[in-house]
Design an enzyme around this catalytic site. Structure first.
Site, PDB file in Angstrom:
ATOM      1  N   LYS A 180     103.225 -56.401 -92.391  1.00 58.94           N
ATOM      2  CA  LYS A 180     102.410 -55.632 -93.346  1.00 58.94           C
ATOM      3  C   LYS A 180     102.692 -54.159 -93.054  1.00 58.94           C
ATOM      4  O   LYS A 180     102.185 -53.579 -92.096  1.00 58.94           O
ATOM      5  CB  LYS A 180     100.921 -55.942 -93.148  1.00 58.94           C
ATOM      6  CG  LYS A 180     100.031 -55.238 -94.155  1.00 58.94           C
ATOM      7  CD  LYS A 180      99.302 -54.103 -93.451  1.00 58.94           C
ATOM      8  CE  LYS A 180      98.520 -53.208 -94.362  1.00 58.94           C
ATOM      9  NZ  LYS A 180      99.329 -52.218 -95.086  1.00 58.94           N
ATOM     10  N   GLU A 255      99.379 -50.152 -79.956  1.00 61.26           N
ATOM     11  CA  GLU A 255      99.830 -48.808 -79.591  1.00 61.26           C
ATOM     12  C   GLU A 255      99.080 -47.853 -80.483  1.00 61.26           C
ATOM     13  O   GLU A 255      99.181 -47.929 -81.706  1.00 61.26           O
ATOM     14  CB  GLU A 255     101.345 -48.658 -79.780  1.00 61.26           C
ATOM     15  CG  GLU A 255     102.175 -49.376 -78.747  1.00 61.26           C
ATOM     16  CD  GLU A 255     101.825 -49.016 -77.311  1.00 61.26           C
ATOM     17  OE1 GLU A 255     101.357 -47.883 -77.065  1.00 61.26           O
ATOM     18  OE2 GLU A 255     101.981 -49.883 -76.442  1.00 61.26           O
ATOM     19  N   CYS A 289     102.976 -40.226 -82.314  1.00 64.84           N
ATOM     20  CA  CYS A 289     101.929 -40.475 -81.314  1.00 64.84           C
ATOM     21  C   CYS A 289     102.299 -39.800 -79.997  1.00 64.84           C
ATOM     22  O   CYS A 289     101.441 -39.560 -79.154  1.00 64.84           O
ATOM     23  CB  CYS A 289     101.698 -41.959 -81.133  1.00 64.84           C
ATOM     24  SG  CYS A 289     103.150 -42.842 -80.657  1.00 64.84           S
ATOM     25  N   GLU A 390      92.993 -36.686 -81.600  1.00 61.94           N
ATOM     26  CA  GLU A 390      94.358 -36.723 -82.138  1.00 61.94           C
ATOM     27  C   GLU A 390      94.347 -36.148 -83.556  1.00 61.94           C
ATOM     28  O   GLU A 390      93.660 -36.662 -84.438  1.00 61.94           O
ATOM     29  CB  GLU A 390      94.885 -38.158 -82.168  1.00 61.94           C
ATOM     30  CG  GLU A 390      96.313 -38.225 -82.656  1.00 61.94           C
ATOM     31  CD  GLU A 390      96.918 -39.626 -82.621  1.00 61.94           C
ATOM     32  OE1 GLU A 390      96.301 -40.550 -83.143  1.00 61.94           O
ATOM     33  OE2 GLU A 390      98.022 -39.761 -82.059  1.00 61.94           O
TER      34      GLU A 390
HETATM   35  N1  LIG Z   1      99.931 -44.002 -82.875  1.00 62.92           N
HETATM   36  C1  LIG Z   1     100.607 -43.804 -83.975  1.00 62.92           C
HETATM   37  O1  LIG Z   1     101.814 -43.903 -83.981  1.00 62.92           O
HETATM   38  C2  LIG Z   1      99.899 -43.525 -85.226  1.00 62.92           C
HETATM   39  C3  LIG Z   1      98.643 -42.972 -85.231  1.00 62.92           C
HETATM   40  N2  LIG Z   1      98.028 -42.716 -86.392  1.00 62.92           N
HETATM   41  C4  LIG Z   1      96.696 -42.075 -86.356  1.00 62.92           C
HETATM   42  O2  LIG Z   1      95.880 -42.666 -87.333  1.00 62.92           O
HETATM   43  C5  LIG Z   1      95.381 -41.700 -88.238  1.00 62.92           C
HETATM   44  C6  LIG Z   1      95.232 -42.315 -89.604  1.00 62.92           C
HETATM   45  O3  LIG Z   1      96.473 -42.815 -90.062  1.00 62.92           O
HETATM   46  P1  LIG Z   1      96.501 -44.173 -90.859  1.00 62.92           P
HETATM   47  O4  LIG Z   1      97.770 -44.377 -91.521  1.00 62.92           O
HETATM   48  O5  LIG Z   1      95.288 -44.221 -91.722  1.00 62.92           O
HETATM   49  O6  LIG Z   1      96.403 -45.229 -89.647  1.00 62.92           O
HETATM   50  P2  LIG Z   1      95.837 -46.688 -89.680  1.00 62.92           P
HETATM   51  O7  LIG Z   1      95.522 -47.099 -88.302  1.00 62.92           O
HETATM   52  O8  LIG Z   1      94.779 -46.777 -90.707  1.00 62.92           O
HETATM   53  O9  LIG Z   1      97.080 -47.523 -90.249  1.00 62.92           O
HETATM   54  C7  LIG Z   1      98.019 -48.225 -89.479  1.00 62.92           C
HETATM   55  C8  LIG Z   1      98.273 -49.592 -90.105  1.00 62.92           C
HETATM   56  O10 LIG Z   1      97.076 -50.370 -90.047  1.00 62.92           O
HETATM   57  C9  LIG Z   1      96.735 -50.826 -91.359  1.00 62.92           C
HETATM   58  N3  LIG Z   1      95.297 -50.987 -91.484  1.00 62.92           N
HETATM   59  C10 LIG Z   1      94.392 -50.117 -92.006  1.00 62.92           C
HETATM   60  N4  LIG Z   1      93.152 -50.653 -91.965  1.00 62.92           N
HETATM   61  C11 LIG Z   1      93.268 -51.869 -91.418  1.00 62.92           C
HETATM   62  C12 LIG Z   1      92.342 -52.910 -91.110  1.00 62.92           C
HETATM   63  N5  LIG Z   1      91.049 -52.801 -91.363  1.00 62.92           N
HETATM   64  N6  LIG Z   1      92.805 -54.018 -90.520  1.00 62.92           N
HETATM   65  C13 LIG Z   1      94.115 -54.148 -90.231  1.00 62.92           C
HETATM   66  N7  LIG Z   1      95.044 -53.226 -90.526  1.00 62.92           N
HETATM   67  C14 LIG Z   1      94.630 -52.094 -91.109  1.00 62.92           C
HETATM   68  C15 LIG Z   1      97.316 -49.764 -92.266  1.00 62.92           C
HETATM   69  O11 LIG Z   1      97.418 -50.220 -93.582  1.00 62.92           O
HETATM   70  P3  LIG Z   1      97.314 -49.187 -94.816  1.00 62.92           P
HETATM   71  O12 LIG Z   1      98.419 -48.214 -94.637  1.00 62.92           O
HETATM   72  O13 LIG Z   1      97.492 -50.059 -95.988  1.00 62.92           O
HETATM   73  O14 LIG Z   1      95.961 -48.544 -94.718  1.00 62.92           O
HETATM   74  C16 LIG Z   1      98.654 -49.513 -91.585  1.00 62.92           C
HETATM   75  O15 LIG Z   1      99.554 -50.540 -91.894  1.00 62.92           O
HETATM   76  C17 LIG Z   1      96.393 -40.571 -88.143  1.00 62.92           C
HETATM   77  O16 LIG Z   1      95.848 -39.365 -88.525  1.00 62.92           O
HETATM   78  C18 LIG Z   1      96.748 -40.618 -86.685  1.00 62.92           C
HETATM   79  O17 LIG Z   1      95.773 -39.935 -85.939  1.00 62.92           O
HETATM   80  C19 LIG Z   1      98.618 -43.026 -87.593  1.00 62.92           C
HETATM   81  C20 LIG Z   1      99.860 -43.570 -87.658  1.00 62.92           C
HETATM   82  C21 LIG Z   1     100.608 -43.841 -86.459  1.00 62.92           C
HETATM   83  O1  LIG Z   2     108.460 -40.356 -79.814  1.00 62.48           O
HETATM   84  C1  LIG Z   2     109.002 -41.324 -80.334  1.00 62.48           C
HETATM   85  O2  LIG Z   2     110.212 -41.414 -80.472  1.00 62.48           O
HETATM   86  C2  LIG Z   2     108.182 -42.504 -80.794  1.00 62.48           C
HETATM   87  C3  LIG Z   2     106.818 -42.104 -81.211  1.00 62.48           C
HETATM   88  C4  LIG Z   2     105.994 -43.244 -81.653  1.00 62.48           C
HETATM   89  O3  LIG Z   2     106.138 -44.343 -81.209  1.00 62.48           O
HETATM   90  C5  LIG Z   2     104.958 -43.042 -82.665  1.00 62.48           C
HETATM   91  O4  LIG Z   2     104.715 -41.912 -83.062  1.00 62.48           O
HETATM   92  O5  LIG Z   2     104.361 -44.046 -83.087  1.00 62.48           O
END
Ligand SMILES: NC(=O)C1=CN([C@@H]2O[C@H](COP(=O)(O)OP(=O)(O)OC[C@H]3O[C@@H](n4cnc5c(N)ncnc54)[C@H](OP(=O)(O)O)[C@@H]3O)[C@@H](O)[C@H]2O)C=CC1
Ligand SMILES: O=C(O)CCC(=O)C(=O)O
Length: 488
Positions: A180, A255, A289, A390
């Site tokens: 997904k 993660e 991240c 974050e």
């Molecule tokens: N650690 C990392 O690499 C990341 C961190 N983030 C953090 O998250 C914040 C928000 O970003 P966002 O994209 O909304 O991150 P989310 O955690 O909402 O999204 C990550 C994934 O989880 C899915 N998801 C959302 N809600 C649910 C649920 N209830 N159950 C299961 N899966 C779900 C999303 O689907 P859908 O897209 O359809 O909502 C997407 O595929 C950012 O500002 C950042 O701080 C975001 C991305 C990566």
């Molecule tokens: O720094 C990277 O190359 C990977 C970062 C990462 O895993 C993320 O932002 O989710």
């Protein structure tokens, strides 16, 4: 829904076929560089679509796991070659769909190719150990069994590398998958899945269902036939995934966020530290991240470092990631842009001094995109939200300290522990940092971002579920150990 542009419609991939959702509804995937540009139309899927995908993955698993590791590896080598052939198109789609610059998108896609080849090779490596039994006539050893069906929930910030670094190890160890992808990057994900389809993997081994997190993501969490869930994304959703999986006894791996520090000591090479802070903090518009967000600088070089940093940040060219001279593209979505702008306001309200940036870019030609100027704050202290939460955007928080002990205390004073770096030429500073920094990835004289595919990756504290992804560490999540005792 009426399709008003030439943009193509992308389907779900279930049981080896591209099919439309039972909802008969699609949503628009737009470009963050210009919200009026539609990159594609994607399926707004239902629980029924997910059930079909899980049933296909479950049916395919028995014969997929019976293949030799070498045979599964051959499929991954084929996918790698097809992805490499399509690299330019997939990278360009990524830039159009989530905004990172084209060179970054090409680099990420090439990394996807390398990850596939790495895990293809895993099919020929050992999976167990012989352990001496107390019974001299018995043979005892370990082997490994796949989990079964793995649900893969991925974010938009690395829309090629993250799905691949989850799917490739899942597959090589004999699992089947249901992906997904994040709502913002379904077109890019569909183009990656096209590579798996073209490689001829047996039907049902890889499936993709796009749709909302609350329906398809939650459906994966709750599905009784999904045996393991691997997730990258926000702290909040990650915790929901973990709790839901635990409640029904499924294995999970999370993660999540980071609030990564760079420490710059009095003896550091300041030019190197400035370059790395900018690259680590602002590349991909700060949406990693592992991005640097706190810059902890010793007082002896604080002013000089600050001056050099701000001067360089002012030079960065913001624009459409497809343009050759762009250094930083837009935020990936309007909601990410608004999050960044609201943290900039919060920082000012809390008493930090905004030295530069932090405003929506109004320049002609960029007004329809989600562009923000990179922001640099001075005088940030640990209790401020901009030092704790974050932001996931191009915001750097400068914090002044006197000693290396104080630097480490400030660096550790957050709930996250993903990555951290230090710039120093002093060996005892390096050793203290390696020993005392609570982070899963510690880097000396190198930026905080930048993960190598052959090494374990994951965080301490609330950055992960304490598991590790990538490299050989991936086997720990995607398999279960079976201890075998044989007596003739
Ligand atoms: N650690 C990392 O690499 C990341 C961190 N983030 C953090 O998250 C914040 C928000 O970003 P966002 O994209 O909304 O991150 P989310 O955690 O909402 O999204 C990550 C994934 O989880 C899915 N998801 C959302 N809600 C649910 C649920 N209830 N159950 C299961 N899966 C779900 C999303 O689907 P859908 O897209 O359809 O909502 C997407 O595929 C950012 O500002 C950042 O701080 C975001 C991305 C990566
Ligand atoms: O720094 C990277 O190359 C990977 C970062 C990462 O895993 C993320 O932002 O989710």
């Amino acid at each position: 829904m009426a399709v008003t542009t030439e943009a193509k419609t992308y389907l779900n991939y279930i049981n080896g076929e591209w099919i439309a959702s039972s909802s008969e509804e699609v949503t628009k995937s737009i470009s963050p560089a210009n919200k009026n540009e539609v990159v594609g139309y994607v399926q707004k899927s239902t629980k029924e679509d997910l059930d079909k995908a899980v049933a296909a993955a479950k049916a395919a698993q028995a014969s997929w796991r019976k293949l030799s590791g070498a045979a599964r590896g051959e499929f991954l080598y084929k996918v790698a070659n097809i992805l490499e052939k399509n690299l330019d198109d997939i990278a360009e789609t990524m830039t159009r769909e989530m905004g990172k610059t084209l060179p970054e998108a090409k680099g990420e896609t090439a990394r996807g190719v390398a990850i596939l080849r790495y895990y293809a090779g895993e099919g020929l490596r050992k999976v167990g150990d012989v352990i001496p039994s107390t019974d001299s006539e018995a043979l005892m050893f370990t082997t490994r069994a796949p989990l079964g069906v793995v649900g893969v929930i991925t974010p938009w910030n690395f829309p090629v590398a993250i799905p691949i670094w989850k799917m490739a190890p899942a597959l090589i160890y004999g699992n089947t998958v249901v992906l997904k992808p994040a709502g913002e990057t379904v077109v890019t994900a569909a183009k990656v899945i096209e590579c798996f389809a073209e490689a001829g993997l047996p039907s049902g081994v890889v499936n993709m269902v796009s749709g909302s997190g609350s329906v398809i993501g939650q459906g994966i969490i709750d599905h009784p036939d999904i045996n393991g869930i691997t997730f990258t994304g926000s702290d909040q959703v990650g915790k929901q995934v973990g709790q839901g999986a635990l409640a029904r006894g499924a294995k999970y791996q999370l993660e999540m966020g980071g609030k990564n520090p760079v420490i710059v000591t009095n003896d550091a090479d300041l030019d190197l530290a400035v370059e790395a802070t900018i690259s680590g903090g602002l590349r991909s518009t700060g949406q990693k991240c592992t991005a640097t967000s706190r810059v902890i600088v010793q007082s002896g070089v604080y002013e000089e470092f600050r001056e050099k940093l701000v001067a360089k940040v002012k030079e960065l060219k913001i624009g459409d990631g497809l343009e050759g001279d762009t250094w930083m593209g837009p935020c990936s979505s309007e909601s990410q842009l608004n999050t960044v702008l609201s943290y900039v306001e919060k920082g000012k309200e809390e008493g930090a001094k905004l030295l530069y940036g932090g405003e929506k870019v109004q320049e002609a030609g960029l007004e329809n995109g989600f562009y923000v100027q990179p922001a640099v704050f001075d005088g940030v202290t640990s209790e401020m939200a901009i030092a704790q939460e974050e932001i996931f955007g191009p915001v750097l928080a400068l914090m002044k300290v006197e000693t290396i002990e104080e630097a480490l205390q400030v660096a550790n004073d957050v709930k996250f522990g993903l990555s951290a770096s230090i710039f120093t030429t002093n060996i005892s500073n390096m050793l203290s940092f390696i020993e005392d920094m609570d982070a899963g990835l510690v880097r000396i004289n190198a930026e905080s971002a930048g993960v190598e595919l052959q090494a374990p990756f994951g965080g301490m504290k609330q950055s992960s579920s304490h598991s590790r992804e990538q490299g050989q560490a991936a086997i720990e999540f995607f398999t279960s150990i079976k201890t075998v005792f044989v007596k003739g």
